[in-house]
Design a protein around this motif. Structure first.
Motif, PDB file in Angstrom:
ATOM      1  N   SER A  15      -1.596  -8.080   2.026  1.00  0.00           N
ATOM      2  CA  SER A  15      -0.211  -7.643   1.905  1.00  0.00           C
ATOM      3  C   SER A  15      -0.026  -6.398   1.050  1.00  0.00           C
ATOM      4  O   SER A  15       1.061  -5.850   0.959  1.00  0.00           O
ATOM      5  CB  SER A  15       0.616  -8.786   1.292  1.00  0.00           C
ATOM      6  N   MET A  16      -1.083  -5.928   0.420  1.00  0.00           N
ATOM      7  CA  MET A  16      -0.984  -4.802  -0.498  1.00  0.00           C
ATOM      8  C   MET A  16      -0.539  -3.513   0.204  1.00  0.00           C
ATOM      9  O   MET A  16      -0.976  -3.205   1.305  1.00  0.00           O
ATOM     10  CB  MET A  16      -2.375  -4.583  -1.110  1.00  0.00           C
ATOM     11  N   TRP A  74      -0.809   0.456  -0.222  1.00  0.00           N
ATOM     12  CA  TRP A  74      -1.647   1.425  -0.930  1.00  0.00           C
ATOM     13  C   TRP A  74      -0.840   2.682  -1.231  1.00  0.00           C
ATOM     14  O   TRP A  74      -0.248   3.282  -0.347  1.00  0.00           O
ATOM     15  CB  TRP A  74      -2.863   1.789  -0.089  1.00  0.00           C
ATOM     16  N   GLU A  85       2.013   4.130   1.031  1.00  0.00           N
ATOM     17  CA  GLU A  85       3.117   4.926   0.508  1.00  0.00           C
ATOM     18  C   GLU A  85       2.554   6.264   0.052  1.00  0.00           C
ATOM     19  O   GLU A  85       1.737   6.301  -0.876  1.00  0.00           O
ATOM     20  CB  GLU A  85       3.811   4.213  -0.644  1.00  0.00           C
ATOM     21  N   SER A 143       3.025  10.558 -13.575  1.00  0.00           N
ATOM     22  CA  SER A 143       3.386   9.178 -13.253  1.00  0.00           C
ATOM     23  C   SER A 143       2.862   8.776 -11.885  1.00  0.00           C
ATOM     24  O   SER A 143       2.320   7.678 -11.706  1.00  0.00           O
ATOM     25  CB  SER A 143       4.913   8.995 -13.290  1.00  0.00           C
ATOM     26  N   LEU A 144       3.012   9.667 -10.920  1.00  0.00           N
ATOM     27  CA  LEU A 144       2.595   9.321  -9.565  1.00  0.00           C
ATOM     28  C   LEU A 144       1.076   9.238  -9.449  1.00  0.00           C
ATOM     29  O   LEU A 144       0.544   8.337  -8.802  1.00  0.00           O
ATOM     30  CB  LEU A 144       3.159  10.333  -8.562  1.00  0.00           C
ATOM     31  N   ASP A 196      -3.471   4.482  -5.925  1.00  0.00           N
ATOM     32  CA  ASP A 196      -4.739   3.811  -5.652  1.00  0.00           C
ATOM     33  C   ASP A 196      -5.803   4.820  -5.254  1.00  0.00           C
ATOM     34  O   ASP A 196      -6.981   4.645  -5.551  1.00  0.00           O
ATOM     35  CB  ASP A 196      -4.545   2.788  -4.526  1.00  0.00           C
ATOM     36  N   ILE A 197      -5.383   5.848  -4.556  1.00  0.00           N
ATOM     37  CA  ILE A 197      -6.288   6.880  -4.045  1.00  0.00           C
ATOM     38  C   ILE A 197      -5.564   8.217  -4.112  1.00  0.00           C
ATOM     39  O   ILE A 197      -4.350   8.275  -3.905  1.00  0.00           O
ATOM     40  CB  ILE A 197      -6.685   6.573  -2.575  1.00  0.00           C
ATOM     41  N   ALA A 202      -9.883   7.793   7.300  1.00  0.00           N
ATOM     42  CA  ALA A 202     -10.473   7.160   6.111  1.00  0.00           C
ATOM     43  C   ALA A 202      -9.551   6.072   5.573  1.00  0.00           C
ATOM     44  O   ALA A 202      -9.998   4.973   5.229  1.00  0.00           O
ATOM     45  CB  ALA A 202     -10.754   8.206   5.042  1.00  0.00           C
ATOM     46  N   ILE A 226     -10.450   2.220   5.068  1.00  0.00           N
ATOM     47  CA  ILE A 226     -10.391   1.632   3.721  1.00  0.00           C
ATOM     48  C   ILE A 226      -9.475   0.408   3.703  1.00  0.00           C
ATOM     49  O   ILE A 226      -9.793  -0.624   3.124  1.00  0.00           O
ATOM     50  CB  ILE A 226      -9.880   2.693   2.710  1.00  0.00           C
ATOM     51  N   ILE A 227      -8.352   0.516   4.372  1.00  0.00           N
ATOM     52  CA  ILE A 227      -7.331  -0.529   4.286  1.00  0.00           C
ATOM     53  C   ILE A 227      -7.555  -1.654   5.297  1.00  0.00           C
ATOM     54  O   ILE A 227      -7.390  -2.828   4.978  1.00  0.00           O
ATOM     55  CB  ILE A 227      -5.929   0.092   4.498  1.00  0.00           C
ATOM     56  N   ARG A 228      -7.947  -1.278   6.515  1.00  0.00           N
ATOM     57  CA  ARG A 228      -8.049  -2.304   7.559  1.00  0.00           C
ATOM     58  C   ARG A 228      -9.427  -2.434   8.188  1.00  0.00           C
ATOM     59  O   ARG A 228      -9.638  -3.279   9.058  1.00  0.00           O
ATOM     60  CB  ARG A 228      -7.027  -2.000   8.657  1.00  0.00           C
ATOM     61  N   MET A 271       9.561   3.652  -5.044  1.00  0.00           N
ATOM     62  CA  MET A 271       9.373   3.311  -6.455  1.00  0.00           C
ATOM     63  C   MET A 271      10.690   3.360  -7.237  1.00  0.00           C
ATOM     64  O   MET A 271      11.491   4.267  -7.068  1.00  0.00           O
ATOM     65  CB  MET A 271       8.397   4.323  -7.049  1.00  0.00           C
ATOM     66  N   TRP A 314      12.013   3.893 -10.989  1.00  0.00           N
ATOM     67  CA  TRP A 314      11.503   4.453 -12.241  1.00  0.00           C
ATOM     68  C   TRP A 314      12.175   3.749 -13.421  1.00  0.00           C
ATOM     69  O   TRP A 314      13.403   3.681 -13.496  1.00  0.00           O
ATOM     70  CB  TRP A 314      11.801   5.953 -12.301  1.00  0.00           C
ATOM     71  N   GLU A 357      -4.255 -14.626  -2.567  1.00  0.00           N
ATOM     72  CA  GLU A 357      -4.546 -13.585  -1.591  1.00  0.00           C
ATOM     73  C   GLU A 357      -6.020 -13.259  -1.692  1.00  0.00           C
ATOM     74  O   GLU A 357      -6.491 -12.796  -2.735  1.00  0.00           O
ATOM     75  CB  GLU A 357      -3.711 -12.333  -1.858  1.00  0.00           C
ATOM     76  N   ILE A 376     -15.246  -4.576   3.669  1.00  0.00           N
ATOM     77  CA  ILE A 376     -15.382  -4.664   5.124  1.00  0.00           C
ATOM     78  C   ILE A 376     -16.678  -5.399   5.431  1.00  0.00           C
ATOM     79  O   ILE A 376     -17.737  -5.046   4.915  1.00  0.00           O
ATOM     80  CB  ILE A 376     -15.416  -3.246   5.738  1.00  0.00           C
ATOM     81  N   ILE A 422     -16.373   9.142  10.307  1.00  0.00           N
ATOM     82  CA  ILE A 422     -15.113   9.755   9.879  1.00  0.00           C
ATOM     83  C   ILE A 422     -15.303  11.159   9.324  1.00  0.00           C
ATOM     84  O   ILE A 422     -14.574  12.085   9.683  1.00  0.00           O
ATOM     85  CB  ILE A 422     -14.419   8.844   8.831  1.00  0.00           C
ATOM     86  N   PHE A 423     -16.301  11.358   8.489  1.00  0.00           N
ATOM     87  CA  PHE A 423     -16.453  12.661   7.829  1.00  0.00           C
ATOM     88  C   PHE A 423     -17.508  13.560   8.479  1.00  0.00           C
ATOM     89  O   PHE A 423     -17.734  14.676   8.023  1.00  0.00           O
ATOM     90  CB  PHE A 423     -16.782  12.460   6.347  1.00  0.00           C
ATOM     91  N   LEU A 483     -17.381   5.824   0.882  1.00  0.00           N
ATOM     92  CA  LEU A 483     -16.127   5.471   1.545  1.00  0.00           C
ATOM     93  C   LEU A 483     -15.807   3.985   1.296  1.00  0.00           C
ATOM     94  O   LEU A 483     -14.676   3.630   0.926  1.00  0.00           O
ATOM     95  CB  LEU A 483     -16.251   5.769   3.045  1.00  0.00           C
ATOM     96  N   ARG A 532     -12.516   1.299  -1.100  1.00  0.00           N
ATOM     97  CA  ARG A 532     -11.893   0.002  -0.853  1.00  0.00           C
ATOM     98  C   ARG A 532     -12.283  -1.015  -1.926  1.00  0.00           C
ATOM     99  O   ARG A 532     -11.421  -1.633  -2.553  1.00  0.00           O
ATOM    100  CB  ARG A 532     -12.327  -0.535   0.518  1.00  0.00           C
ATOM    101  N   SER A 550     -10.924  -0.412  -5.618  1.00  0.00           N
ATOM    102  CA  SER A 550      -9.494  -0.707  -5.772  1.00  0.00           C
ATOM    103  C   SER A 550      -9.235  -2.210  -5.740  1.00  0.00           C
ATOM    104  O   SER A 550      -8.467  -2.743  -6.543  1.00  0.00           O
ATOM    105  CB  SER A 550      -8.672  -0.023  -4.667  1.00  0.00           C
TER     106      SER A 550
END
Lengths: 154, 154, 154, 154, 154, 154, 154, 154
Positions: free
Chosen positions: B2-3, B5, B33, B75-76, B81-82, B142, B146-148, C3, C5, F33, F38, F51-52, F68, F72, F75
């Motif tokens: 559910s995260m 990124w 995001e 801040s951002l 995360d990346i 990428a 990384i996510i899925r 976000m 703030w 969770e 992977i 990918i790269f 890569l 994942r 994090s």
């Protein structure tokens, strides 16, 4: 005060700015240890393959060297009390800005040293600095003040 | 999983690379995001004096803007995360290298995005990166991996 | 960007500066959560003894209150994205400078808000700030820019 | 025990409190290194422009000096085992409270040194302190106890 | 303010102090999430061997349980905004003091809750606390003040 | 308690241990969770070059993939409340031990999951763990206890 | 190896365990610096009021002393390579458990030293320790092994 | 430069790689202090029970030894400037990968030293390294370059 201040000299390797700082520090007998990356250009490019083995691909040739150099620079930067970040007239000098970013995140105060023509392009790097110098002798004066409270002659 | 990124897009503001990444992320419906510095060039230059008052001296004009922008970017970046660090064909882009240095010191993994012509000048920045991309679409690929764990089509 | 703030409003409790910031933030519909110390003066003085028991000695009366208040302020400050540090015309306001010192050490960017007459006395606190405002509305403008890139009207 | 304790003396520069602590430390032959900001008032004001170049605007004149001084004070404070934070009878002394805030956030224990008339205004700063002294000689006694377990003669 | 405060309730498991805090928090409708170690005594003793396998040696029987419990307590304590450290009339309760030490080092403010008879023996633990309560209802009052600025009735 | 616990499942990818943990967690309806690297072997090997861009040299082919994947895993591990480190019967599985080392240094508690035949070789990794399980179901039981205090049935 | 190991000896002050460790360390000529809190009981109770002024209230009498002692113990503990946490037969000794909690959170490895009768009550403190000793001579043996790899005679 | 570099030699204890590095470091007169775990195999297995008392159960026999060894290795690794992580031809050597994970998380740069046959299995460990060596003499060459900028002869 008995402390020796470690000052990391990051950036440009094509002019004599490090020597001028060293000369000034010695003339004033400041308790300063100057540290720096390896400044022999070809060695810093080729050290990786010379030691860990050749690469056909220039990209990985550079990678091996950069990672080897990073073991020196990371240790020296992280152990410094103050960093000087030098941008010369020419070249990209992204590694200098990279060092400045690391110093900022590590909480190590730094002084930038660059001609006014770079002021606008360096505004983010300068904004996180504790001083902006134009000449190496100003860096020496700053160190003399920081360490001993000496005001510049002149 | 559910995260969501958070991905920080640092660097060049003169081409459409951020839009291309955004398009790709939406097309794949990735839980990402995208965050970024203010990319309207004149606003990022003038925000400081527009809000906190004018300066006669360009140096301090720039300083006020850079420090105001830094409240956003710091801040951002610190919350990401990346990070993606983009160097375009032109300009000094020292702020991108500065962001990379901060990311490295903060332990935030980053991918650089730049043409091969910059490879040698960026070797220190690339050496601390977790990936080097040439096109924005590779960044999207990428992220999808990384996510899925999705491998790129074709 | 989704976000919210968190902005910590530290310092003076005798003028309506917090209300003016709140009004401005609402008018612009900024995704901001304003947090602050308890601003009812007598309560912040007496909370400690009212809850944990009376003290004959004013020093310990104050201590109990200050430590109770610190549980609020420390949590809120440490969790903030940005702090606003306000110094009014009168009073010592050492707790505002104390909060600024904590913010600086924690890496939380802050804006100071004070009249020009305090400029010299506050130079160390301002030197670690990312902006110096004179009016609460400038703080609102800064937040609008930081969060959405909006330039001030007018 | 062979350790030398570094003690940072922050705050007021208009009375002889630092000298009285130094005298006491020497009289007891304590293994203490006393460190401090530059205490020559005019130098600490003008060092920035003297070294990095003059400013027409007093605000930036002060900024340059404050940032230069911060390179000294930040390094010395961060490296101290204990800080003494002095508030004299007069002046705003916000930099002393700022230093106390930094010490608190960095986990460096500190003793405040101030007359009772400031007790209420300093209650937040005192509440995070490990001791409140009225006279410099009490600070010396505290150091003698902390380091060697010596109880005060009296 | 929309924040929910996480409060960790450490220590004694033989009286109803947690229930009294929970009752008070509900009565005031405070935005508080109370978290705690497992308080079923025999389970917290035997969980390790029940899950990971029996041990002939009581020492390792205890070790397995303690390490399993620590996964819960460490996560909850480290994620708390405030900790309450309770010492009852009887027992050694070293784990409560151990939790207090961790909270102090992690910078998590805590309130101790114990009868006056323990004051001297707990002076080091109290000295690092932000408040010392005698009754659970005082803890509730403190939370109401910290979170909403409510002064106690009566 | 409303917290959802993030549990990172590191290590062996050739048996169904992750599925068994997932089944158990669902059966007990635990607020957990599960996150993981992977686990499609060929994808985790080839993702970098896919990918790269391709590499002739297997060493750099592997490097691109490993870096890569690290975006994942780093994090997810750094954001986990608890890690499970699995060593199967075969293979070197150095990446599992590498993850355990990172978890230990980051202060993230972990449970190892391995057959008794590896006990001696894993003694350093086990010595920094908070539990040693033999079967995935024991991990589920441990999570049920850590989160809800449930003792195992049977 | 040229390193001198700093070992902090926390806890009980009523038996000769510190002397026995010191004797053993000298007999083996180990490169160890032993550091400890002030162990003169009445001084550690009264130091605060003796130096900073008397208090009518015993609670604040104790507070002043405990906070003064904490400046010593916190500095020494945080600077130690290893801590020894001693629990004697009698007394509450909550400060020893408090030190253990701090050591655990700071990542400083520690050995507990206590009779078997305390095993169950100390199971949480022992579970975070790197060793449990029964006699001071075992601590000496452990230091000899840790520093030089010497196995115990006999 | 006057700094002495501390280099931690982690991993395999069955070949003479540490001696070869030591020989090389001496031959070049490098300012390096080499530190390492205890490399006498049986002692590192049995130290725990020899010092803290025997165990019937081999699992806890190993645990006691591993935790005692960890006090040495953790202190030495955390204090090192650079780590060398050696994987030999045989054995699981999970402790070496565990040390690498700790080094990575602590920000200590490391070089791996292993034959090419392990390249694929070690790809995650290598990907976080700053260099991959095949022979101990390459490590010496790397240290000579890092410390003095010396390029390898031949």
């Amino acid at each position: 005060m008995s402390m020796v201040w470690t000052v990391y000299l990051s950036g440009e390797i094509h002019s004599d700015w490090r020597e001028r700082i060293e000369t000034g520090v010695k003339a004033l007998d400041l308790p300063v240890e100057l540290v720096a990356p390896i400044t022999v250009h070809e060695d810093s490019d080729d050290c990786g393959v010379a030691i860990f083995g050749r690469e056909d691909n220039k990209f990985w040739h550079d990678r091996k060297g950069a990672q080897l150099n990073a073991m020196r620079t990371k240790s020296l930067l992280a152990g410094a009390d103050i960093a000087i970040i030098r941008f010369g007239e020419k070249y990209k000098q992204w590694n200098a800005a990279f060092d400045a970013g690391q110093a900022a995140a590590l909480g190590i105060p730094y002084i930038t040293l660059h001609p006014t023509e770079h002021d606008h392009a360096l505004k983010e790097v300068d904004a996180a600095a504790n001083g902006v110098a134009r000449e190496p002798e100003q860096v020496v004066d700053a160190l003399a003040y920081i360490i001993r409270g000496d005001m510049p002659k002149s």
